[in-house]
Design a protein around this motif. Structure first.
Motif, PDB file in Angstrom:
ATOM      1  N   GLY A  64      -4.791   1.169   7.657  1.00  0.00           N
ATOM      2  CA  GLY A  64      -4.941   1.662   5.320  1.00  0.00           C
ATOM      3  C   GLY A  64      -3.668   1.529   5.096  1.00  0.00           C
ATOM      4  O   GLY A  64      -3.120   0.848   4.658  1.00  0.00           O
ATOM      5  N   GLY A  85       2.458   3.363  -6.011  1.00  0.00           N
ATOM      6  CA  GLY A  85       1.265   3.344  -6.458  1.00  0.00           C
ATOM      7  C   GLY A  85       1.084   4.782  -6.877  1.00  0.00           C
ATOM      8  O   GLY A  85       2.189   5.324  -6.939  1.00  0.00           O
ATOM      9  N   LEU A  88      -4.106   9.992  -5.881  1.00  0.00           N
ATOM     10  CA  LEU A  88      -4.958   9.685  -6.233  1.00  0.00           C
ATOM     11  C   LEU A  88      -5.682  10.589  -6.633  1.00  0.00           C
ATOM     12  O   LEU A  88      -6.618  10.250  -6.655  1.00  0.00           O
ATOM     13  CB  LEU A  88      -5.372   8.717  -4.712  1.00  0.00           C
ATOM     14  CG  LEU A  88      -4.630   7.253  -4.607  1.00  0.00           C
ATOM     15  CD1 LEU A  88      -5.337   6.666  -3.818  1.00  0.00           C
ATOM     16  CD2 LEU A  88      -4.568   6.660  -6.332  1.00  0.00           C
ATOM     17  N   ILE A 103     -11.732  -2.149  -5.568  1.00  0.00           N
ATOM     18  CA  ILE A 103     -10.524  -1.719  -5.849  1.00  0.00           C
ATOM     19  C   ILE A 103      -9.361  -1.938  -4.325  1.00  0.00           C
ATOM     20  O   ILE A 103      -8.847  -2.696  -3.629  1.00  0.00           O
ATOM     21  CB  ILE A 103      -9.551  -0.593  -6.204  1.00  0.00           C
ATOM     22  CG1 ILE A 103     -10.087  -0.666  -7.700  1.00  0.00           C
ATOM     23  CG2 ILE A 103      -8.570   0.361  -5.916  1.00  0.00           C
ATOM     24  CD1 ILE A 103     -10.287   0.992  -8.173  1.00  0.00           C
TER      25      ILE A 103
HETATM   26  C1  HEC Z   1       2.333  -2.072  -1.412  1.00  0.00           C
HETATM   27  C2  HEC Z   1       1.443  -0.533  -2.791  1.00  0.00           C
HETATM   28  C3  HEC Z   1      -0.013  -0.359  -2.314  1.00  0.00           C
HETATM   29  C4  HEC Z   1      -0.770   0.007  -1.146  1.00  0.00           C
HETATM   30  C5  HEC Z   1      -0.447   0.029   0.469  1.00  0.00           C
HETATM   31  C6  HEC Z   1      -2.197   0.046  -1.421  1.00  0.00           C
HETATM   32  N1  HEC Z   1      -1.843   0.669  -3.097  1.00  0.00           N
HETATM   33 FE1  HEC Z   1      -3.124   1.386  -3.948  1.00  0.00          FE
HETATM   34  N2  HEC Z   1      -2.169   0.573  -5.680  1.00  0.00           N
HETATM   35  C7  HEC Z   1      -0.692   0.632  -5.442  1.00  0.00           C
HETATM   36  C8  HEC Z   1      -0.380   0.393  -7.094  1.00  0.00           C
HETATM   37  C9  HEC Z   1       0.384   0.244  -7.539  1.00  0.00           C
HETATM   38  C10 HEC Z   1      -1.032  -0.154  -7.425  1.00  0.00           C
HETATM   39  C11 HEC Z   1      -1.691   0.169  -9.590  1.00  0.00           C
HETATM   40  C12 HEC Z   1      -2.297  -0.424  -9.768  1.00  0.00           C
HETATM   41  C13 HEC Z   1      -1.014  -1.548 -10.130  1.00  0.00           C
HETATM   42  O1  HEC Z   1      -0.634  -1.564 -10.519  1.00  0.00           O
HETATM   43  O2  HEC Z   1      -1.008  -2.931  -9.292  1.00  0.00           O
HETATM   44  C14 HEC Z   1      -2.669   0.929  -6.786  1.00  0.00           C
HETATM   45  C15 HEC Z   1      -4.207   1.139  -7.459  1.00  0.00           C
HETATM   46  C16 HEC Z   1      -5.261   2.076  -6.917  1.00  0.00           C
HETATM   47  C17 HEC Z   1      -6.011   2.737  -7.181  1.00  0.00           C
HETATM   48  C18 HEC Z   1      -6.339   2.895  -8.612  1.00  0.00           C
HETATM   49  C19 HEC Z   1      -5.454   4.678  -9.102  1.00  0.00           C
HETATM   50  C20 HEC Z   1      -5.810   4.964 -10.294  1.00  0.00           C
HETATM   51  O3  HEC Z   1      -5.525   6.369 -10.520  1.00  0.00           O
HETATM   52  O4  HEC Z   1      -5.501   3.963 -11.564  1.00  0.00           O
HETATM   53  C21 HEC Z   1      -6.714   3.295  -6.401  1.00  0.00           C
HETATM   54  C22 HEC Z   1      -8.299   4.331  -5.822  1.00  0.00           C
HETATM   55  C23 HEC Z   1      -5.988   2.539  -5.035  1.00  0.00           C
HETATM   56  N3  HEC Z   1      -4.732   2.351  -5.402  1.00  0.00           N
HETATM   57  C24 HEC Z   1      -6.516   2.983  -2.975  1.00  0.00           C
HETATM   58  C25 HEC Z   1      -5.842   2.813  -2.125  1.00  0.00           C
HETATM   59  C26 HEC Z   1      -6.073   2.333  -0.894  1.00  0.00           C
HETATM   60  C27 HEC Z   1      -7.405   2.997  -0.423  1.00  0.00           C
HETATM   61  C28 HEC Z   1      -4.914   2.398  -0.100  1.00  0.00           C
HETATM   62  C29 HEC Z   1      -5.064   1.846   1.274  1.00  0.00           C
HETATM   63  C30 HEC Z   1      -6.419   1.245   2.073  1.00  0.00           C
HETATM   64  C31 HEC Z   1      -3.975   1.747  -1.279  1.00  0.00           C
HETATM   65  N4  HEC Z   1      -4.704   1.948  -2.464  1.00  0.00           N
HETATM   66  C32 HEC Z   1      -3.080   1.442  -0.932  1.00  0.00           C
HETATM   67  C33 HEC Z   1      -0.440   0.242  -4.424  1.00  0.00           C
HETATM   68  C34 HEC Z   1      -0.538  -0.047  -3.368  1.00  0.00           C
END
Ligand code: HEC
Length: 156
Positions: A64, A85, A88, A103
């Protein structure tokens, strides 16, 4: 030389068969997933995930790697928290389980194509995809459900 080539081809064919046979036939395949209105209601495996395993995939740099971008208070002791990001903490209060699943399965369907968050249960193709992940999702259906179960514990 020809013999070597054949051997390589055979190896490839065998590993493809092993991959297909190893895939969990009972789970919804990435190609079959349809996200509507940023929600994905039912479990990909038909069963609930395991939150303890989910926390492991969340931290795992090979799988992940969520922690590379998201820092959560409960994992504050882990090294290398990302800030790309949002944290959480309390995410289960902000989103329903169906929204969290959408998501994780395909963040692009929820946040739009520009998001840098990867979609973890879609088939990846193209030159920018690491060889190991060509044609495969990053997480298995079971791992996605484990991660959802873990996210569901993040309440404030
Ligand atoms: C490369 C960076 C990256 C990785 C790796 C990543 N995320 Fe994210 N995630 C983001 C970004 C940036 C956002 C905010 C949404 C946006 O603006 O694109 C986000 C938003 C989210 C949100 C919504 C949060 C909110 O409060 O709105 C969740 C839930 C989430 N991610 C879960 C995960 C999970 C579970 C994983 C691993 C399986 C993961 N993410 C891996 C960058 C990442």
């Amino acid at each position: 030389m020809v013999g070597l080539k054949h051997a390589a081809g055979l190896c490839l064919a065998l590993s493809l068969i092993a991959f297909v046979a190893g895939a969990d036939a009972a789970s919804l395949q990435p190609q079959e997933v349809r996200i509507t209105d940023a929600e994905l209601g039912s479990s990909l495996t038909g069963a609930p995930g395991d939150p303890v395993q989910g926390a492991k995939w969340f931290k795992s740099r090979k799988l992940g790697n969520c922690l590379a971008c998201h820092g959560n208070k409960d994992l504050a002791s882990e090294p290398f928290h990302g800030e790309i990001g949002p944290p959480l903490d309390g995410v289960a209060d902000r989103y329903s389980e169906a929204e969290l699943r959408a998501i994780v399965v395909n963040s692009k369907d929820v946040f739009g194509p520009e998001t840098i968050m990867p979609g973890f249960y879609r088939v990846l193709e193209g030159q920018r995809v690491l060889k190991d992940f060509q044609g495969k999702p990053i997480l298995t259906a079971e791992q996605v459900e484990d991660v959802i179960a873990y996210l569901n514990t993040l309440k404030e």
